[in-house]
Scaffold this motif. Structure first.
Motif, PDB file in Angstrom:
ATOM      1  N   ALA A  80     -23.892  29.601 -65.925  1.00 55.05           N
ATOM      2  CA  ALA A  80     -23.666  29.782 -67.149  1.00 55.05           C
ATOM      3  C   ALA A  80     -24.702  28.757 -68.103  1.00 55.05           C
ATOM      4  N   THR A  81     -24.840  29.221 -69.152  1.00 56.47           N
ATOM      5  CA  THR A  81     -25.984  28.291 -70.137  1.00 56.47           C
ATOM      6  C   THR A  81     -24.941  27.995 -71.431  1.00 56.47           C
ATOM      7  N   GLU A  82     -25.385  27.020 -71.839  1.00 59.14           N
ATOM      8  CA  GLU A  82     -24.555  26.543 -73.381  1.00 59.14           C
ATOM      9  C   GLU A  82     -25.692  25.907 -74.310  1.00 59.14           C
ATOM     10  N   VAL A  83     -25.537  26.170 -75.301  1.00 60.48           N
ATOM     11  CA  VAL A  83     -26.447  25.443 -76.179  1.00 60.48           C
ATOM     12  C   VAL A  83     -25.504  24.363 -77.086  1.00 60.48           C
TER      13      VAL A  83
ATOM     14  N   VAL B 246     -28.065  23.663 -72.044  1.00 58.30           N
ATOM     15  CA  VAL B 246     -27.406  23.138 -70.680  1.00 58.30           C
ATOM     16  C   VAL B 246     -27.410  24.211 -69.587  1.00 58.30           C
ATOM     17  N   LEU B 247     -27.821  23.962 -68.570  1.00 55.47           N
ATOM     18  CA  LEU B 247     -27.429  25.000 -67.452  1.00 55.47           C
ATOM     19  C   LEU B 247     -26.319  24.574 -66.529  1.00 55.47           C
ATOM     20  N   ASP B 248     -25.480  25.326 -66.161  1.00 59.31           N
ATOM     21  CA  ASP B 248     -24.605  25.115 -65.367  1.00 59.31           C
ATOM     22  C   ASP B 248     -24.929  25.867 -63.877  1.00 59.31           C
ATOM     23  N   LEU B 249     -25.255  25.165 -62.911  1.00 58.44           N
ATOM     24  CA  LEU B 249     -25.713  25.506 -61.769  1.00 58.44           C
ATOM     25  C   LEU B 249     -24.606  25.609 -60.513  1.00 58.44           C
ATOM     26  N   GLY B 250     -23.458  25.305 -60.938  1.00 56.92           N
ATOM     27  CA  GLY B 250     -22.196  25.202 -60.298  1.00 56.92           C
ATOM     28  C   GLY B 250     -21.798  24.019 -59.509  1.00 56.92           C
ATOM     29  N   GLY B 251     -22.593  22.915 -59.885  1.00 53.43           N
ATOM     30  CA  GLY B 251     -22.476  21.396 -59.413  1.00 53.43           C
ATOM     31  C   GLY B 251     -22.147  20.397 -60.469  1.00 53.43           C
ATOM     32  N   ARG B 252     -22.243  19.211 -59.939  1.00 49.70           N
ATOM     33  CA  ARG B 252     -21.634  18.253 -61.053  1.00 49.70           C
ATOM     34  C   ARG B 252     -22.784  17.958 -61.926  1.00 49.70           C
TER      35      ARG B 252
END
Length: 105
Positions: free
Chosen positions: A41-44, A79-85
């Motif tokens: 996911a991405t978030e601004v 912000v990039l969510d790559l599945g980790g912390r």
């Protein structure tokens, strides 16, 4: 050559398959290369006080920011969510264009 599927500025490069964050790793300045398929996911987010003056690294041990001397003048972070912390967070010159490209993948 850039086309409608690519983007590049001093903080990020996006092509058909990868997103590259130059000057990501401290202290070497090596780039982080992310396969677009690995982005969950991405978030601004607005660039807050702590993020604005964090030129490299993390203030909260969740978001990692690559080196960007221009960050104090920017208003939005991606912000990039790559599945980790750890979530790579960067401040492109055109965050709307970056999010648009990532949404089309």
């Amino acid at each position: 050559m850039l086309d409608d599927r690519t983007y590049a500025d001093d903080t990020v490069r996006i092509d058909a398959t990868t997103l590259t964050l130059p000057r990501y790793y401290f202290p070497t300045g090596r780039a982080k290369v992310v396969q677009l398929d690995d982005i969950v996911a991405t978030e601004v987010r607005p660039v807050g006080w702590m993020t604005r003056w964090r030129l490299w690294g993390s203030s909260n041990l969740t978001n990692w920011l690559p080196l960007d001397f221009g960050r104090p003048k920017k208003q939005q972070a991606v912000v990039l969510d790559l599945g980790g912390r750890i979530r790579p967070t960067f401040t492109p010159d055109d965050p709307d264009r970056v999010v648009e490209l990532l949404a089309r993948r």
